[in-house]
Design a protein around this motif. Structure first.
Motif, PDB file in Angstrom:
ATOM      1  N   ASN A 286       5.002  16.143  -3.590  1.00  0.00           N
ATOM      2  CA  ASN A 286       5.115  15.922  -5.027  1.00  0.00           C
ATOM      3  C   ASN A 286       6.153  14.850  -5.359  1.00  0.00           C
ATOM      4  N   ASP A 287       6.520  14.032  -4.386  1.00  0.00           N
ATOM      5  CA  ASP A 287       7.545  13.015  -4.609  1.00  0.00           C
ATOM      6  C   ASP A 287       7.026  11.633  -4.216  1.00  0.00           C
ATOM      7  N   ILE A 288       6.618  10.870  -5.195  1.00  0.00           N
ATOM      8  CA  ILE A 288       6.030   9.540  -4.993  1.00  0.00           C
ATOM      9  C   ILE A 288       7.013   8.565  -4.346  1.00  0.00           C
ATOM     10  N   ARG A 289       8.289   8.876  -4.400  1.00  0.00           N
ATOM     11  CA  ARG A 289       9.292   7.994  -3.784  1.00  0.00           C
ATOM     12  C   ARG A 289       9.104   7.889  -2.274  1.00  0.00           C
ATOM     13  N   VAL A 290       8.449   8.873  -1.666  1.00  0.00           N
ATOM     14  CA  VAL A 290       8.155   8.801  -0.233  1.00  0.00           C
ATOM     15  C   VAL A 290       7.184   7.639   0.027  1.00  0.00           C
ATOM     16  N   ALA A 291       6.199   7.474  -0.844  1.00  0.00           N
ATOM     17  CA  ALA A 291       5.247   6.358  -0.709  1.00  0.00           C
ATOM     18  C   ALA A 291       5.943   5.016  -0.929  1.00  0.00           C
ATOM     19  N   GLU A 292       6.843   4.969  -1.872  1.00  0.00           N
ATOM     20  CA  GLU A 292       7.588   3.724  -2.126  1.00  0.00           C
ATOM     21  C   GLU A 292       8.469   3.375  -0.926  1.00  0.00           C
ATOM     22  N   TYR A 293       9.046   4.380  -0.299  1.00  0.00           N
ATOM     23  CA  TYR A 293       9.840   4.168   0.909  1.00  0.00           C
ATOM     24  C   TYR A 293       8.953   3.642   2.042  1.00  0.00           C
ATOM     25  N   ALA A 294       7.742   4.177   2.145  1.00  0.00           N
ATOM     26  CA  ALA A 294       6.789   3.690   3.148  1.00  0.00           C
ATOM     27  C   ALA A 294       6.521   2.204   2.945  1.00  0.00           C
ATOM     28  N   ALA A 295       6.369   1.790   1.697  1.00  0.00           N
ATOM     29  CA  ALA A 295       6.135   0.380   1.399  1.00  0.00           C
ATOM     30  C   ALA A 295       7.334  -0.471   1.822  1.00  0.00           C
ATOM     31  N   GLU A 296       8.540   0.043   1.633  1.00  0.00           N
ATOM     32  CA  GLU A 296       9.742  -0.675   2.076  1.00  0.00           C
ATOM     33  C   GLU A 296       9.733  -0.859   3.591  1.00  0.00           C
ATOM     34  N   LEU A 297       9.379   0.194   4.317  1.00  0.00           N
ATOM     35  CA  LEU A 297       9.351   0.107   5.782  1.00  0.00           C
ATOM     36  C   LEU A 297       8.251  -0.843   6.249  1.00  0.00           C
ATOM     37  N   TYR A 298       7.129  -0.847   5.546  1.00  0.00           N
ATOM     38  CA  TYR A 298       6.056  -1.792   5.861  1.00  0.00           C
ATOM     39  C   TYR A 298       6.562  -3.224   5.644  1.00  0.00           C
ATOM     40  N   ALA A 299       7.246  -3.474   4.551  1.00  0.00           N
ATOM     41  CA  ALA A 299       7.784  -4.806   4.256  1.00  0.00           C
ATOM     42  C   ALA A 299       8.801  -5.239   5.310  1.00  0.00           C
ATOM     43  N   ARG A 300       9.495  -4.279   5.911  1.00  0.00           N
ATOM     44  CA  ARG A 300      10.447  -4.580   6.988  1.00  0.00           C
ATOM     45  C   ARG A 300       9.736  -4.748   8.330  1.00  0.00           C
ATOM     46  N   LYS A 301       8.400  -4.681   8.306  1.00  0.00           N
ATOM     47  CA  LYS A 301       7.558  -4.876   9.489  1.00  0.00           C
ATOM     48  C   LYS A 301       7.805  -3.837  10.582  1.00  0.00           C
TER      49      LYS A 301
END
Length: 189
Positions: free
Chosen positions: A32-47
């Motif tokens: 129930n915490d969308i911030r986990v998905a946003e964190y995933a996007a950050e890690l993806y951006a960090r390759k």
């Protein structure tokens, strides 16, 4: 011991504090915490991985959402810049064990070889349980578990008030204890 000290101990206990290294897959378990998905996007951006797999149907805290957790999480990650062709979705699971089992089936159906390394993301107070589940159900993979880097007070929101989060942390601790003692149904780790 004050209630605040007890909360801090439990919050810290749930974190496994693993170093994140590049992996083949970022595996995001719904919640129930969308911030986990946003964190995933950050890690993806960090390759840190070229592929994201979002897993989650309609859970205990999200049963009234209009769409499954995985679909909402994937949408949030795409808004943060993750290309849609780098995302897989498993949208039927209702617990941590099903997240793993059903997600492995998604990889197989997509013709993607199972990764030998993955980063698993979950809510901060679910790290230890997620690691235990992955060690039991995906033991051949090198796994690092992480969550958005919040303090307990930073984690709280209007939708995630202290009473709800503390109750969930205690429940998660009880679930982890059951895993350690092998007192659990295998598919619900």
């Amino acid at each position: 011991m004050t209630p605040e000290e007890a909360i801090a101990i439990l919050w810290d206990y749930h974190h496994v504090k693993q170093e994140l290294r590049p992996a083949e897959l970022i595996f995001i378990l719904g919640s129930n915490d969308i911030r986990v998905a946003e964190y995933a996007a950050e890690l993806y951006a960090r390759k840190l991985a070229p592929l994201l797999l979002f897993s989650g149907g309609m859970g205990r805290f999200t049963g009234e959402w209009a769409v499954p957790e995985a679909e909402l999480f994937a949408e949030a990650a795409m808004k943060k810049g993750v290309p849609g062709d780098c995302i897989l979705i498993e949208n039927k699971s209702t617990n941590t064990g099903e997240n793993v089992c059903f997600s492995r089936a998604v990889l197989e159906k997509a013709g993607i070889p199972e990764p030998s390394s993955l980063i698993a993301l979950q809510k901060p107070y679910m790290e230890r349980r997620t690691l235990a589940t992955l060690q039991a159900q995906w033991p051949e993979a090198r796994v690092a578990v992480s969550s958005p880097p919040f303090t307990f007070m930073e984690y709280l929101t209007g939708e995630l008030p202290q009473e709800l989060v503390v109750s969930a942390m205690v429940g998660t601790f009880k679930g982890y204890w059951n895993i350690l003692n092998r007192d659990f149904p295998r598919n619900s780790l």
